[in-house]
Scaffold this motif. Structure first.
Motif, PDB file in Angstrom:
ATOM      1  N   CYS A  13      36.632  30.180  47.713  1.00 58.50           N
ATOM      2  CA  CYS A  13      36.796  29.241  46.304  1.00 58.50           C
ATOM      3  C   CYS A  13      35.562  29.476  45.321  1.00 58.50           C
ATOM      4  O   CYS A  13      35.832  29.657  44.254  1.00 58.50           O
ATOM      5  CB  CYS A  13      36.604  27.766  46.626  1.00 58.50           C
ATOM      6  SG  CYS A  13      37.860  27.263  47.506  1.00 58.50           S
ATOM      7  N   SER A  14      34.507  29.759  45.956  1.00 59.32           N
ATOM      8  CA  SER A  14      33.206  30.238  45.086  1.00 59.32           C
ATOM      9  C   SER A  14      33.580  31.351  44.033  1.00 59.32           C
ATOM     10  O   SER A  14      33.134  31.647  43.016  1.00 59.32           O
ATOM     11  CB  SER A  14      31.854  30.276  45.754  1.00 59.32           C
ATOM     12  OG  SER A  14      31.608  28.685  46.242  1.00 59.32           O
ATOM     13  N   LEU A  15      34.124  32.571  45.063  1.00 60.60           N
ATOM     14  CA  LEU A  15      34.145  33.808  44.418  1.00 60.60           C
ATOM     15  C   LEU A  15      35.312  33.703  43.356  1.00 60.60           C
ATOM     16  O   LEU A  15      35.165  34.122  42.168  1.00 60.60           O
ATOM     17  CB  LEU A  15      34.728  34.811  45.372  1.00 60.60           C
ATOM     18  CG  LEU A  15      34.748  36.183  44.990  1.00 60.60           C
ATOM     19  CD1 LEU A  15      33.463  36.580  44.564  1.00 60.60           C
ATOM     20  CD2 LEU A  15      35.378  37.128  46.042  1.00 60.60           C
ATOM     21  N   ALA A  16      36.128  32.989  43.766  1.00 62.97           N
ATOM     22  CA  ALA A  16      37.417  33.056  42.675  1.00 62.97           C
ATOM     23  C   ALA A  16      36.842  32.236  41.499  1.00 62.97           C
ATOM     24  O   ALA A  16      37.142  32.598  40.392  1.00 62.97           O
ATOM     25  CB  ALA A  16      38.736  32.022  43.266  1.00 62.97           C
ATOM     26  N   ALA A  17      36.220  30.907  41.560  1.00 59.50           N
ATOM     27  CA  ALA A  17      35.928  30.274  40.396  1.00 59.50           C
ATOM     28  C   ALA A  17      34.887  31.005  39.582  1.00 59.50           C
ATOM     29  O   ALA A  17      34.970  31.068  38.458  1.00 59.50           O
ATOM     30  CB  ALA A  17      35.205  28.842  41.098  1.00 59.50           C
ATOM     31  N   GLY A  18      33.977  31.756  40.237  1.00 59.42           N
ATOM     32  CA  GLY A  18      32.980  32.671  39.555  1.00 59.42           C
ATOM     33  C   GLY A  18      33.643  33.480  38.749  1.00 59.42           C
ATOM     34  O   GLY A  18      33.281  34.104  37.645  1.00 59.42           O
ATOM     35  N   THR A  19      34.655  34.351  39.311  1.00 55.37           N
ATOM     36  CA  THR A  19      35.438  35.356  38.743  1.00 55.37           C
ATOM     37  C   THR A  19      36.217  34.716  37.431  1.00 55.37           C
ATOM     38  O   THR A  19      36.201  35.502  36.450  1.00 55.37           O
ATOM     39  CB  THR A  19      36.329  36.227  39.624  1.00 55.37           C
ATOM     40  OG1 THR A  19      35.581  36.694  40.850  1.00 55.37           O
ATOM     41  CG2 THR A  19      36.813  37.031  38.925  1.00 55.37           C
ATOM     42  N   ILE A  20      37.041  33.754  37.611  1.00 57.33           N
ATOM     43  CA  ILE A  20      37.525  33.098  36.478  1.00 57.33           C
ATOM     44  C   ILE A  20      36.697  32.685  35.487  1.00 57.33           C
ATOM     45  O   ILE A  20      37.032  32.917  34.143  1.00 57.33           O
ATOM     46  CB  ILE A  20      38.483  32.124  37.018  1.00 57.33           C
ATOM     47  CG1 ILE A  20      39.650  32.554  38.102  1.00 57.33           C
ATOM     48  CG2 ILE A  20      39.055  31.352  35.771  1.00 57.33           C
ATOM     49  CD1 ILE A  20      40.290  31.230  38.799  1.00 57.33           C
TER      50      ILE A  20
END
Length: 87
Positions: free
Chosen positions: A18-25
């Motif tokens: 979730c952290s990786l996805a939110a950071g990328t977005i």
């Protein structure tokens, strides 16, 4: 039923994903919004300001949007992948 170690590993993996996805977005949205923010949301320095040059504001919009997208995706997938009651 999952063992406590398995549940903890799953929770850590989910949190990392979730952290990786939110950071990328957030990163992609900031790249996309930056020219617009420079044009419409530029903070001009004044006496109380710590900035010497005009600074774009509004980057938090991308962070909030990314967080909402990630949590909505988790909610949708967790709801659609539920098995029978008692799973």
């Amino acid at each position: 039923m999952r063992q406590s170690g398995d549940a903890l590993a799953w929770l850590v993996e989910l949190g990392g994903s979730c952290s990786l996805a939110a950071g990328t977005i957030s990163f992609v949205l900031l790249l996309w919004l930056k020219p617009m923010l420079k044009q419409y949301a530029l903070a001009k320095p004044d006496v109380r300001s710590s900035h010497k040059t005009p600074t774009p504001q509004g980057g938090g919009i991308a962070v909030i949007a990314a967080t909402v997208v990630v949590f909505a995706t988790i909610a949708i997938f967790s709801y659609s992948h539920k098995g029978s009651p008692g799973d």
